[in-house]
Design an enzyme around this catalytic site. Structure first.
Site, mmCIF file in Angstrom:
data_model
loop_
_atom_site.group_PDB
_atom_site.id
_atom_site.type_symbol
_atom_site.label_atom_id
_atom_site.label_comp_id
_atom_site.label_asym_id
_atom_site.label_seq_id
_atom_site.Cartn_x
_atom_site.Cartn_y
_atom_site.Cartn_z
ATOM 1 N N TRP A 10 0.874 -1.189 0.000
ATOM 2 C CA TRP A 10 0.000 0.000 0.000
ATOM 3 C C TRP A 10 0.907 1.234 0.000
ATOM 4 O O TRP A 10 1.803 1.334 0.850
ATOM 5 C CB TRP A 10 -0.868 -0.056 1.263
ATOM 6 C CG TRP A 10 -1.797 1.095 1.450
ATOM 7 C CD1 TRP A 10 -2.656 1.621 0.518
ATOM 8 C CD2 TRP A 10 -1.985 1.859 2.657
ATOM 9 N NE1 TRP A 10 -3.358 2.658 1.080
ATOM 10 C CE2 TRP A 10 -2.971 2.827 2.384
ATOM 11 C CE3 TRP A 10 -1.427 1.817 3.938
ATOM 12 C CZ2 TRP A 10 -3.397 3.744 3.345
ATOM 13 C CZ3 TRP A 10 -1.848 2.713 4.885
ATOM 14 C CH2 TRP A 10 -2.829 3.673 4.588
ATOM 15 N N ASP A 29 -0.606 -5.810 9.288
ATOM 16 C CA ASP A 29 -1.612 -4.829 8.887
ATOM 17 C C ASP A 29 -2.851 -5.624 8.487
ATOM 18 O O ASP A 29 -2.846 -6.329 7.479
ATOM 19 C CB ASP A 29 -1.095 -3.987 7.706
ATOM 20 C CG ASP A 29 -2.113 -2.922 7.292
ATOM 21 O OD1 ASP A 29 -3.233 -2.933 7.832
ATOM 22 O OD2 ASP A 29 -1.771 -2.083 6.439
ATOM 23 N N LYS A 50 -13.337 -0.867 6.287
ATOM 24 C CA LYS A 50 -13.845 -1.709 5.204
ATOM 25 C C LYS A 50 -14.892 -2.679 5.716
ATOM 26 O O LYS A 50 -15.977 -2.767 5.167
ATOM 27 C CB LYS A 50 -12.714 -2.515 4.556
ATOM 28 C CG LYS A 50 -11.387 -1.806 4.480
ATOM 29 C CD LYS A 50 -11.330 -0.763 3.416
ATOM 30 C CE LYS A 50 -10.013 -0.023 3.528
ATOM 31 N NZ LYS A 50 -9.765 0.871 2.438
HETATM 32 C C1 LMR Z 1 -6.803 2.058 -0.467
HETATM 33 O O1 LMR Z 1 -5.723 1.451 -0.567
HETATM 34 O O2 LMR Z 1 -7.449 2.464 -1.441
HETATM 35 C C2 LMR Z 1 -7.396 2.286 0.896
HETATM 36 O O3 LMR Z 1 -6.588 1.729 1.871
HETATM 37 C C3 LMR Z 1 -7.737 3.697 1.149
HETATM 38 C C4 LMR Z 1 -6.539 4.565 1.392
HETATM 39 O O4 LMR Z 1 -6.562 5.285 2.386
HETATM 40 O O5 LMR Z 1 -5.605 4.553 0.594
#
Ligand code: LMR
Length: 426
Positions: A154, A235, A271
């Site tokens: 992420w 996570d 989520k």
């Molecule tokens: C995402 O990856 O789209 C979500 O976790 C929202 C975010 O805050 O990035």
């Protein structure tokens, strides 16, 4: 007349420039838009009725609308009827909520949970949980300041842990050639990490790839973590979204605890309860005993108090009401499964459209085999750009799509747009 108004205007422009160069912020450079939330901004600015936003990971119902879970609505009715006050929560939040959040993650049978040895704090959703964890590890973890993140991960993990004071490194995770897990690379990189390093693991529904280790592979990862004395930080932003079951999705966390690891866990209720804007999450650490837990609790408070003092109450009350009420809890788990199942049905539909109906060049099996909210499509950055500009279809530039943004009304248009982009016909 004209000349004097022109002169007035140029004096005004000069004044403006002068005040600009006098500003203390005149040297602040413009930063790039956020790679994920910036996509939403671009989507909002697009006025085309066909537009589709598959950028941010936020669930949408079958009509493309944000979904308020019926269990959340009921919980809010119960809370409103009790006329709660608006007093501050404690620094670590609502105690009943944090206990129940820990039980959801670790399981009712968890030994450290039942020994009163899990230190848990409420957090500003999953991001806040990671940030508190990063800060705690940077300050108190005695062995290392290095954290290993999967590549890719992420996008926000990287600045988040850097800002926490940790040194960020990567371990291999995604194999482009198989569009699957690079398990050999993962093992080799963790085995080569300096002893005692921190390793971030996505507990389930890996973001952005949608590819998780199998249960056997998790056992192997646990063994390497033990051998190299690494510190596992989970996570768990998508508990319930991978398989539709919150227990099954907690497999890795519970396995590691059973195997005797001390762990850190970041949880989000954005989520799985659809509480995005309520910002409700939890950060926890397993400790040796209640005495150590009390000391860790005290240090978490010292980290949180100067950051944001204490967390908001409403979202935590909602999650607490659902987790603490048997009927609502059962209803909620059904709703989580419903969301996961709708996403799975969209995977099926998209795969069939690309493979059978449109015969789009390429292999699309990964659309079906990946799990959770996202699919890592394999579309390239130029293809994602052209899809946004020409077809009004928005996704992150790494080719990740939020499957939850697809529905019966837009999946065909999306498949046709992808087909055109792949063929270069757009
Ligand atoms: C995402 O990856 O789209 C979500 O976790 C929202 C975010 O805050 O990035």
């Amino acid at each position: 007349m004209l000349a004097s108004s022109l002169a007035r205007r140029s004096v005004a422009a000069l004044n403006k420039n002068a005040s600009r160069s006098l500003s203390v912020w005149s040297a602040v450079p413009a930063g790039p838009p956020d790679p994920i939330l910036g996509v939403t901004e671009a989507f909002k600015a697009d006025k085309d009725p066909k537009k589709i936003n598959l950028g941010v990971g936020a669930y949408r119902d079958g009509n493309g609308k944000p979904y308020i879970l019926p269990s959340v609505q009921k919980a809010e009715e119960i809370i409103n009827a009790s006329k709660p006050d608006k007093e501050y929560l404690g620094i670590t939040g609502l105690p009943e909520f944090t206990q129940r959040a820990a039980r959801l993650a670790y399981g009712a049978e968890s030994v450290p949970l039942n020994q009163g040895a899990i230190s848990t704090t409420q957090s500003i959703s999953g991001t806040g949980a990671l940030r508190i964890g990063g800060a705690f590890l940077a300050r108190h973890y005695p062995k290392s300041k290095i954290i290993y993140l999967p590549t890719p991960t992420w996008g926000n993990h990287i600045p988040l842990f850097q800002d926490s004071g940790l040194e960020v490194r990567g371990y291999r995770y995604f194999d482009k050639s198989t569009v699957g897990l690079d398990f050999e690379g993962l093992k080799a990189d963790l085995l080569a990490a300096p002893e005692g390093s921190i390793v971030l693991l996505h507990a389930c529904a890996h973001n952005p790839t949608g590819i998780d280790p199998t249960q056997e592979q998790w056992v192997a990862v646990s063994n390497i973590v033990k051998e190299k004395k690494l510190f596992p930080f989970f996570d768990m932003a998508y508990q319930g979204f991978a398989s539709g079951s919150t227990d099954r999705d907690a497999y890795a966390v519970r396995l590691f605890v059973k195997e005797g690891h001390q762990v850190a866990v970041a949880q989000s209720f954005a989520k799985n309860m659809g509480l995005y804007g309520e910002r409700v999450g939890a950060f926890s650490l397993t400790t040796a005993d209640p005495d150590e837990k009390a000391r860790v609790d005290s240090q978490l408070k010292i980290i949180i108090r100067p950051m944001y003092s204490n967390p908001p109450s409403h979202g935590a009350r909602i999650a607490n009401t659902i987790l603490g009420n048997e009927v609502l809890y059962t209803q909620w788990t059904g709703e989580v499964k419903g969301m996961a199942d709708r996403i799975i049905s969209m995977r099926e539909k998209l795969y069939n459209l690309l493979t059978h109906d449109l015969k789009t060049p390429g292999e699309w099996g990964h659309i079906k085999s990946q799990i959770g909210m996202f699919s890592f499509t394999g579309l390239t950055a130029p293809q994602t750009k052209v899809l946004a500009e020409k077809a009004h279809v928005y996704m992150t530039s790494n080719g990740r799509i939020s499957m939850a943004g697809l529905n019966g009304s837009n999946v065909e248009y999306f498949a046709q747009s992808v087909d055109a982009a792949v063929r270069g016909n757009i």
